[in-house]
Write a protein that holds these residues in place. Structure first.
Motif, mmCIF file in Angstrom:
data_model
loop_
_atom_site.group_PDB
_atom_site.id
_atom_site.type_symbol
_atom_site.label_atom_id
_atom_site.label_comp_id
_atom_site.label_asym_id
_atom_site.label_seq_id
_atom_site.Cartn_x
_atom_site.Cartn_y
_atom_site.Cartn_z
ATOM 1 N N ALA A 116 0.832 -1.284 -0.120
ATOM 2 C CA ALA A 116 0.146 -0.125 -0.087
ATOM 3 C C ALA A 116 0.810 1.328 0.039
ATOM 4 O O ALA A 116 0.241 2.384 0.071
ATOM 5 N N ASP A 117 2.165 1.198 0.100
ATOM 6 C CA ASP A 117 2.937 2.285 -0.075
ATOM 7 C C ASP A 117 3.990 2.081 -0.889
ATOM 8 O O ASP A 117 4.749 0.980 -1.019
ATOM 9 N N LYS B 165 -8.816 0.865 -4.178
ATOM 10 C CA LYS B 165 -7.646 1.134 -3.306
ATOM 11 C C LYS B 165 -6.301 1.594 -4.082
ATOM 12 O O LYS B 165 -6.293 0.507 -4.922
ATOM 13 N N TYR C 64 -2.501 1.054 -4.624
ATOM 14 C CA TYR C 64 -1.343 0.227 -4.552
ATOM 15 C C TYR C 64 -0.260 0.626 -5.192
ATOM 16 O O TYR C 64 -0.299 1.614 -6.245
ATOM 17 N N ARG D 93 1.537 4.538 -8.821
ATOM 18 C CA ARG D 93 0.403 4.075 -8.071
ATOM 19 C C ARG D 93 -0.600 3.524 -9.027
ATOM 20 O O ARG D 93 -0.871 3.909 -10.034
ATOM 21 N N SER E 248 -4.694 1.098 -9.304
ATOM 22 C CA SER E 248 -5.885 0.559 -8.723
ATOM 23 C C SER E 248 -6.576 -0.291 -9.510
ATOM 24 O O SER E 248 -6.491 -0.002 -10.861
#
Length: 549
Positions: A77-78, A107, A109, A131, A133
């Motif tokens: 997630a980071d 969300k 990722y 990122r 999702s």
């Protein structure tokens, strides 16, 4: 001689040292080169879908499909991977797919990838993605305005099995779960109750733990009626005694006023169905007449039918003592209504004894269907001699209408040019009696006209019409913009038929001529799936009245 050799040695020593240093560096470079060259090349790309996301990258340098190279992909997630790795997979191709079973929908990722060790080559360094999702499914249908109330909303979706719940979350509030019954799954709809007025909400629909769609809405203001009525006699009496600004609520039922006009004199009233649904609240009308200074009306959530009375007009503007007497009207708003059958026109506003004798601030029609006009000698919106500031038509449908659509054809001097806008509207089958400029006839008057995101089709309704769609001042005082519309089967009715066109002083852009297969008798204007008209608007959305999307 010894002195010379010393000088030569001292001169040659730096060269030797540089050579040794170069050899040392060469050996170190050769040592790390395989790892650098083995690292996956380029940035990682993501392609987001409704239920999955695909990550791809360029294969490691100097490898082929048969090299045996494999990759490890980890997701967290980071971007620094300080939180736990959520999923880790190995693949022998330069791509991997993650589904909603592995990652949460919507969300954000990050992924990192490395080439695993192969033969004498060690594993590569990690390469981290931007990122990404999973976009998530969207089974919710667009909300219908009349189904958004102050305390309730009807949520509809495309047929889907296995649905279990809807979670409704108010702005700055806690989510509330609503179970979906088998009957509601069959109907593809659920009414959400217990909401607060004038509050923004987000609704999410689920099948088990799988997210299937999101929709946002804002509930309406509380419907506070001055009084409610249930019969035609009660309605007529309520209008007679009401004060300007009163809101009269009509309970579901049929109100037969086919024998006499509904007259609103020198006051502005709201007539609104209690249910908000024009399908269950019907007024059989002969005419709604606005008389004298201060007269105006808001009509909301009502089905109007003029068939029984052979109604000449839906709305008629007149002076108090006589039709032509001077009058300053307030405004007209028709929203979420249906208006079926008028012999002459939707609105007659040319009764003033001279130009500008009758004045009104605004005329707004939205989320309304007007249908089945006769062959009377009027434009559907007949505004000759009226001094007005705004005519706005939006999210509406008009079919089988008048000899022409909008007429303001009496030349007059107005204090300011009126603004006329047509947006997200469907118009089908109109024009007759040889009329020209059948979309808008402003003669030589200056207007600011914008038509966008709409569909216009099938002329003439009968007989013939002229070949121009629009007329207004040609001295540069008018602003005329027609963009992102679809026009088809607009012909003059002659033999051979000539296509209707806009004059050269109209600004045209991004309009299409896609034939949707409608005829003059079409009453269902649902847009075909996959058609260009579903992406042709100024916002890349669908054209025409949203009820047909």
């Amino acid at each position: 001689m010894k002195k010379n050799l010393t000088k030569i040695a001292s001169s040659f020593l730096p060269v030797v040292l540089l050579g040794v240093l170069a050899i040392s560096c060469k050996e170190e470079t050769d040592h790390v080169e395989p790892m650098r060259m083995f690292t996956p090349a380029g940035a990682m790309k993501s392609t987001s879908g409704e239920t999955k996301v695909k990550l791809t990258w360029n294969p490691s340098l100097y490898t082929t499909a048969t090299s045996g190279v494999t990759y490890t992909v980890e997701v967290a997630a980071d971007s620094m991977f300080q939180t736990p790795v959520i999923v880790s997979v190995q693949t022998d191709t330069a791509g991997v797919v993650f589904t909603e079973d592995q990652l949460e929908v919507k969300k954000l990722y990050y992924a990192r990838i490395k080439a695993n060790a192969l033969d004498t080559r060690p594993e590569s360094k990690w390469v981290t993605s931007n990122r990404f999702s999973i976009r998530g499914e969207q089974i919710f249908a667009p909300l219908v305005n009349k189904e958004i109330r102050d305390k309730t909303v009807v949520l509809r979706w495309r047929p889907t099995t296995g649905l279990t719940k809807i979670v409704v979350t108010p702005a700055n509030g806690a989510p509330v779960e609503y179970e979906i019954s088998a009957e509601e799954i069959e109907a593809s709809a659920k009414t959400i109750t217990g909401l607060a007025a004038t509050t923004s909400y987000k609704a999410d629909i689920f099948a088990g733990t799988k997210h299937k769609g999101t929709v946002s809405f804002t509930t309406k203001e509380p419907s506070v009626f001055t009084e409610t009525v249930a019969t035609a006699a009660e309605l007529e009496a309520a209008i007679a005694r009401a004060a300007s600004g009163d809101v009269i609520g009509l309970e579901p039922g049929t109100y037969d006023h086919s024998a006499n006009n509904l007259v609103i004199s020198e006051k502005h009233l709201t007539l609104q169905s209690v249910s908000g649904d024009p399908a269950n609240t019907t007024v059989l009308f002969k005419e709604i007449t606005l008389k004298g200074n201060g007269a105006g009306v808001k009509l909301s959530g009502i089905g109007f039918d003029g068939t029984a009375a052979s109604a000449a007009y839906f709305l008629n503007l007149a002076g108090l003592g006589s039709d032509g007497e001077a009058a300053n009207f307030t405004s007209i708003l028709v929203e979420n209504c249906t208006v079926n059958f008028t012999a002459n026109c939707f609105m007659r506003a040319n009764r003033g004894s001279s130009n500008g004798t009758h004045k009104i601030e605004s005329i707004v029609v939205k989320n309304t269907v007007g249908s089945n006009n006769g062959t009377g000698s009027y434009h559907y919106f007949h505004l000759d001699k009226l001094e007005f500031k705004k005519l706005e038509i939006e999210n509406s449908t008009f079919y089988n209408s008048g000899r022409a659509f909008i007429g303001w054809a009496t030349n007059m001097t107005a204090p300011a040019k009126p603004v006329i806008s047509i947006n997200q509207t469907t118009i089908n089958n109109f024009g007759f009696s040889g009329r020209n400029n059948i979309l808008l006839d402003a003669n030589a008057n200056a207007v600011e006209f914008t038509m966008q995101n709409s569909i216009v089709a099938n002329t003439p309704k009968e007989g013939t019409v002229g070949t121009s769609l629009l007329r207004a001042s040609t001295d540069g005082s008018s602003i005329l913009v027609v963009k992102n519309n679809n026009f088809f089967k607009l012909l003059d009715g002659a033999t051979p038929a000539v296509e209707l066109t806009f004059p050269s002083y109209v600004q045209l852009s991004s309009n299409t001529t896609i034939d949707l297969g409608w005829t003059g008798s079409t009453t269902n204007f649902n847009l075909p799936s996959g058609s260009e008209v579903r992406t042709g608007s100024t916002t890349s959305g669908a054209l025409g009245d949203p009820r047909w999307w």
